[in-house]
Design a protein around this motif. Structure first.
Motif, PDB file in Angstrom:
ATOM      1  N   MET A 118      56.698  16.942  63.830  1.00 38.29           N
ATOM      2  CA  MET A 118      56.860  16.534  62.817  1.00 38.29           C
ATOM      3  C   MET A 118      58.052  17.593  62.283  1.00 38.29           C
ATOM      4  SD  MET A 118      53.625  15.908  59.828  1.00 38.29           S
ATOM      5  CE  MET A 118      54.092  15.701  58.678  1.00 38.29           C
ATOM      6  N   THR A 119      59.257  16.355  61.422  1.00 37.46           N
ATOM      7  CA  THR A 119      60.922  17.507  61.446  1.00 37.46           C
ATOM      8  C   THR A 119      60.186  18.259  60.295  1.00 37.46           C
ATOM      9  OG1 THR A 119      61.157  15.666  60.040  1.00 37.46           O
ATOM     10  CG2 THR A 119      62.125  15.423  62.455  1.00 37.46           C
ATOM     11  N   PRO A 120      60.996  18.935  59.284  1.00 33.58           N
ATOM     12  CA  PRO A 120      61.411  20.161  58.709  1.00 33.58           C
ATOM     13  C   PRO A 120      60.984  18.777  57.698  1.00 33.58           C
ATOM     14  CG  PRO A 120      62.815  20.414  60.030  1.00 33.58           C
ATOM     15  CD  PRO A 120      62.233  19.444  60.793  1.00 33.58           C
ATOM     16  N   ASN A 121      61.846  17.576  57.426  1.00 32.13           N
ATOM     17  CA  ASN A 121      62.054  16.891  55.841  1.00 32.13           C
ATOM     18  C   ASN A 121      60.962  16.349  56.109  1.00 32.13           C
ATOM     19  OD1 ASN A 121      64.802  17.734  55.952  1.00 32.13           O
ATOM     20  ND2 ASN A 121      65.597  15.793  56.735  1.00 32.13           N
ATOM     21  N   ALA A 122      60.018  15.907  57.251  1.00 29.90           N
ATOM     22  CA  ALA A 122      58.861  15.292  56.927  1.00 29.90           C
ATOM     23  C   ALA A 122      57.541  16.440  56.071  1.00 29.90           C
ATOM     24  CB  ALA A 122      58.109  14.943  58.410  1.00 29.90           C
ATOM     25  N   TRP A 123      57.530  17.118  56.905  1.00 33.10           N
ATOM     26  CA  TRP A 123      56.974  18.565  55.754  1.00 33.10           C
ATOM     27  C   TRP A 123      57.220  18.444  54.454  1.00 33.10           C
ATOM     28  CZ3 TRP A 123      52.501  19.797  58.263  1.00 33.10           C
ATOM     29  CH2 TRP A 123      52.074  20.208  58.943  1.00 33.10           C
ATOM     30  N   ILE A 124      58.420  18.903  54.191  1.00 33.08           N
ATOM     31  CA  ILE A 124      58.620  19.408  52.943  1.00 33.08           C
ATOM     32  C   ILE A 124      58.511  17.984  52.096  1.00 33.08           C
ATOM     33  CG2 ILE A 124      60.950  18.918  51.474  1.00 33.08           C
ATOM     34  CD1 ILE A 124      62.255  20.752  53.471  1.00 33.08           C
ATOM     35  N   ALA A 125      58.836  16.731  52.695  1.00 34.67           N
ATOM     36  CA  ALA A 125      58.405  15.508  51.932  1.00 34.67           C
ATOM     37  C   ALA A 125      56.763  14.991  52.146  1.00 34.67           C
ATOM     38  CB  ALA A 125      58.520  14.108  52.464  1.00 34.67           C
ATOM     39  N   LEU A 126      56.017  15.529  52.753  1.00 29.13           N
ATOM     40  CA  LEU A 126      54.871  16.023  52.175  1.00 29.13           C
ATOM     41  C   LEU A 126      54.162  16.419  51.427  1.00 29.13           C
ATOM     42  CD1 LEU A 126      51.981  15.061  53.807  1.00 29.13           C
ATOM     43  CD2 LEU A 126      52.020  16.673  55.020  1.00 29.13           C
ATOM     44  N   PHE A 127      54.969  18.279  51.189  1.00 27.08           N
ATOM     45  CA  PHE A 127      54.186  19.399  50.401  1.00 27.08           C
ATOM     46  C   PHE A 127      54.589  18.191  48.899  1.00 27.08           C
ATOM     47  CE2 PHE A 127      56.197  22.642  47.293  1.00 27.08           C
ATOM     48  CZ  PHE A 127      54.794  23.165  48.472  1.00 27.08           C
ATOM     49  N   VAL A 128      55.773  17.588  49.126  1.00 21.10           N
ATOM     50  CA  VAL A 128      55.879  17.309  48.127  1.00 21.10           C
ATOM     51  C   VAL A 128      55.308  15.836  46.994  1.00 21.10           C
ATOM     52  CG1 VAL A 128      58.093  15.707  45.965  1.00 21.10           C
ATOM     53  CG2 VAL A 128      58.736  18.184  47.838  1.00 21.10           C
ATOM     54  N   PHE A 129      54.378  15.234  47.821  1.00 21.65           N
ATOM     55  CA  PHE A 129      53.999  14.955  47.460  1.00 21.65           C
ATOM     56  C   PHE A 129      52.831  15.345  47.447  1.00 21.65           C
ATOM     57  CE2 PHE A 129      50.507  11.415  49.350  1.00 21.65           C
ATOM     58  CZ  PHE A 129      50.756  10.193  48.754  1.00 21.65           C
ATOM     59  N   ILE A 130      51.899  15.790  47.586  1.00 18.80           N
ATOM     60  CA  ILE A 130      50.446  16.337  47.696  1.00 18.80           C
ATOM     61  C   ILE A 130      51.169  16.985  46.924  1.00 18.80           C
ATOM     62  CG2 ILE A 130      49.280  18.619  48.284  1.00 18.80           C
ATOM     63  CD1 ILE A 130      50.548  17.670  51.224  1.00 18.80           C
ATOM     64  N   ILE A 131      52.078  17.557  46.172  1.00 16.68           N
ATOM     65  CA  ILE A 131      52.211  18.386  44.532  1.00 16.68           C
ATOM     66  C   ILE A 131      52.124  17.196  43.429  1.00 16.68           C
ATOM     67  CG2 ILE A 131      54.019  20.072  42.941  1.00 16.68           C
ATOM     68  CD1 ILE A 131      51.802  21.302  45.450  1.00 16.68           C
ATOM     69  N   CYS A 132      52.893  16.112  43.970  1.00 15.11           N
ATOM     70  CA  CYS A 132      52.929  14.788  43.383  1.00 15.11           C
ATOM     71  C   CYS A 132      51.618  14.351  42.541  1.00 15.11           C
ATOM     72  CB  CYS A 132      53.615  13.926  43.208  1.00 15.11           C
ATOM     73  SG  CYS A 132      55.071  14.852  42.927  1.00 15.11           S
ATOM     74  N   ILE A 133      50.310  14.868  43.851  1.00 18.01           N
ATOM     75  CA  ILE A 133      48.893  13.972  44.018  1.00 18.01           C
ATOM     76  C   ILE A 133      48.061  15.389  42.874  1.00 18.01           C
ATOM     77  CG2 ILE A 133      46.964  13.239  45.673  1.00 18.01           C
ATOM     78  CD1 ILE A 133      49.224  11.011  45.179  1.00 18.01           C
ATOM     79  N   ALA A 134      48.398  16.129  43.042  1.00 18.76           N
ATOM     80  CA  ALA A 134      47.642  17.535  42.180  1.00 18.76           C
ATOM     81  C   ALA A 134      48.632  17.325  40.954  1.00 18.76           C
ATOM     82  CB  ALA A 134      48.163  18.629  42.999  1.00 18.76           C
ATOM     83  N   ALA A 135      49.393  17.037  40.795  1.00 20.46           N
ATOM     84  CA  ALA A 135      50.012  17.486  39.356  1.00 20.46           C
ATOM     85  C   ALA A 135      48.785  15.635  38.331  1.00 20.46           C
ATOM     86  CB  ALA A 135      51.751  17.189  38.819  1.00 20.46           C
ATOM     87  N   LEU A 136      49.122  14.546  39.562  1.00 20.48           N
ATOM     88  CA  LEU A 136      49.004  13.313  38.587  1.00 20.48           C
ATOM     89  C   LEU A 136      47.097  13.407  38.062  1.00 20.48           C
ATOM     90  CD1 LEU A 136      48.660   9.954  37.891  1.00 20.48           C
ATOM     91  CD2 LEU A 136      48.847   9.823  40.147  1.00 20.48           C
TER      92      LEU A 136
END
Length: 54
Positions: free
Chosen positions: A1-19
């Motif tokens: 996985m590229t660094p950009n994909a890791w960042i996108a995955l991290f942001v996605f997980i944070i958004c799911i947790a906030a929701l």
């Protein structure tokens, strides 16, 4: 996985947790008014012209 994909995955997980927190009412509403605040009503209502009409 590229660094950009890791960042996108991290942001996605944070958004799911906030929701999930919001959906579970994890953020409390304003607490009910105290007796002192209720006695002051409606003196805390500001009119359109900025005056208190209580």
């Amino acid at each position: 996985m590229t660094p950009n994909a890791w960042i996108a995955l991290f942001v996605f997980i944070i958004c799911i947790a906030a929701l999930a927190v919001l959906w579970a009412n994890g953020i409390a509403d304003e607490p009910p008014a105290t007796a002192a605040e209720r006695r002051f009503w409606p003196g805390d209502v500001v009119e359109d012209d900025g005056s208190y009409d209580g």
